[in-house]
Design an enzyme around this catalytic site. Structure first.
Site, mmCIF file in Angstrom:
data_model
loop_
_atom_site.group_PDB
_atom_site.id
_atom_site.type_symbol
_atom_site.label_atom_id
_atom_site.label_comp_id
_atom_site.label_asym_id
_atom_site.label_seq_id
_atom_site.Cartn_x
_atom_site.Cartn_y
_atom_site.Cartn_z
ATOM 1 N N GLU A 62 0.877 -1.326 -0.031
ATOM 2 C CA GLU A 62 -0.110 0.089 -0.154
ATOM 3 C C GLU A 62 0.544 1.364 -0.036
ATOM 4 O OE1 GLU A 62 -3.099 -0.220 3.112
ATOM 5 O OE2 GLU A 62 -4.121 -2.077 2.017
ATOM 6 N N GLU B 194 -5.870 -8.240 0.487
ATOM 7 C CA GLU B 194 -6.503 -7.975 1.892
ATOM 8 C C GLU B 194 -8.119 -7.765 1.676
ATOM 9 O OE1 GLU B 194 -4.535 -4.938 3.923
ATOM 10 O OE2 GLU B 194 -2.349 -5.647 3.542
#
Length: 396
Positions: free
Chosen positions: A192, A311
């Site tokens: 991320e 995720e």
């Protein structure tokens, strides 16, 4: 790459702690919990700095030996999960740490060796995820390993080189120590990065340098093509600014895979052509069944193939849409997310890693079982067999 499809979980807060996942355990180690991580010892960096190196090493060693154990691996196998994503800080490779001004625990590499050996023995594949980089790659977030604002990673060539140093060493270890790492299929460059690509200068070049680092290490060891690691990146859709210039497919050389993260709980989820998860449960479910509103198929069109969802969890946009104790509808929502991301759905994805395997907080408000796979199965919110569905026809 697990060509038969990924049914996996993340080992969040194992070798890289996020205090929100284990609030009391973090405090027992000497850490602190606060709303803004800039204000207290709420990252591994700050805890080591607070305790001192030796005391911190002892505290982390105790955590590593107890948070996820061989019993967990046995349970993961029993639940028919076939892969684990392990978030790591670059400091797992201790020679990449600048001990003059960086504070990180020592000794994690031997724990990683042991864990990967257990997983390999159980027939479970592993994705090693370099979750956290020198200087911090994202602002005010514990998963970056230290709390900074602004991030210091992107403006420093030294930080980038030390991150690549860690990648090189991990690549070498995977190939040189098959007794521990024989089931590792990939190495992920970074978790991320900023979604605004303008806040991640040099990202496109870093991806190319990462691939070259991995491939050069493999070449020096004469690794055959069929045994090379997949280099893994966040998918193109992760960055909403300057995404075209940062398409990770342009960096691929010798096999890459692509990781997308889809959480409905942060204001909803978005797909392609304006598709979104809406404000009611049925729209959430239709969106999930459609491969997250066509996002996975869109990744394939952008040459981000294969793509997996690295995720996700069971939490909807809000509890008016899905209450945390509405078991029957949570089962429907979980089934839809699993199916829409599965290889068999034909929606473009090749599987998933749930975030996360374990959370140790009390289940007040249902927040633990909505985000802890282990608790969700134990309480009947997720199927005990990851390859099965409560309703196999959830998506028609």
């Amino acid at each position: 790459y697990p060509t038969d499809g990924i049914r996996g979980v993340n080992f969040g807060s194992y070798l890289l702690i996020e205090p929100w996942m284990m609030s009391k355990g973090w405090e027992d180690m000497g850490g602190e919990n606060c709303d803004n991580c800039m204000d207290c010892a709420a990252t591994e960096f700050d805890l080591v700095k607070k305790l001192g190196q030796d005391a911190a090493d002892a505290a982390f060693d105790k955590h590593w030996d107890s948070f996820i154990t061989k019993d967990d691996v046995d349970l993961i196998k029993e639940y028919n999960l076939n892969s684990v994503r392990i978030p790591l800080g670059f400091w797992i490779i201790e020679e990449a740490v600048n001990r003059d001004n960086e504070y990180y625990p020592r000794g994690g590499l031997d724990k990683l060796r042991r864990m990967c050996g257990w997983l390999a023995d159980a027939g479970i594949t592993v994705l090693l995820d370099l979750h956290a980089a020198p200087g911090g790659s994202t602002r005010t977030n514990a998963f970056a390993g230290r709390c900074v604002d602004p991030p210091q990673f992107w403006s420093s060539d030294d930080n980038k080189q030390r991150h690549l140093q860690a990648a090189k060493k991990l690549t070498e270890l995977v190939h040189q120590e098959p007794e521990s790492f024989r089931s590792v299929w990939g190495l992920e460059m970074l978790n991320e990065p900023p979604q605004n690509g303008d806040e991640a200068p040099g990202y496109a070049q870093l991806m190319k340098d990462f691939v070259k680092t991995v491939r050069d290490a493999e070449s020096s060891l004469s690794v055959e093509d069929g045994n090379k690691l997949q280099t893994v990146f966040m998918d193109k859709s992760w960055m909403w600014q300057n995404a075209d210039g940062n398409n990770p497919a342009f960096a691929a050389d010798g096999g890459s895979a692509y990781d997308t993260h889809t959480y409905y709980s942060f204001g909803g989820a978005w797909g392609t052509n304006g598709a979104n998860s809406g404000d009611d449960l049925e729209t959430h479910i239709r969106f999930a069944c459609d491969g997250d509103g066509g996002k996975l198929a869109g990744d394939i069109q952008d040459h981000n193939d294969p793509v997996f969802t690295g995720e996700w969890w069971l939490v909807a946009k809000n509890q008016q849409i899905l209450d945390h104790f509405d078991k029957e509808n949570i089962k429907r929502f979980g089934d839809a997310q699993k199916w829409g991301r599965s290889k068999e759905s034909g929606k473009g994805g090749s599987g998933y890693y749930f975030w996360s395997w374990k959370i140790t907080n009390d289940d007040g408000g249902g927040w633990t079982h909505m985000r802890s796979y282990k608790d969700a199965v134990e309480q009947g919110y997720m199927h005990r067999d990851a390859a099965q569905y409560f309703n196999p026809n959830i998506c028609g």
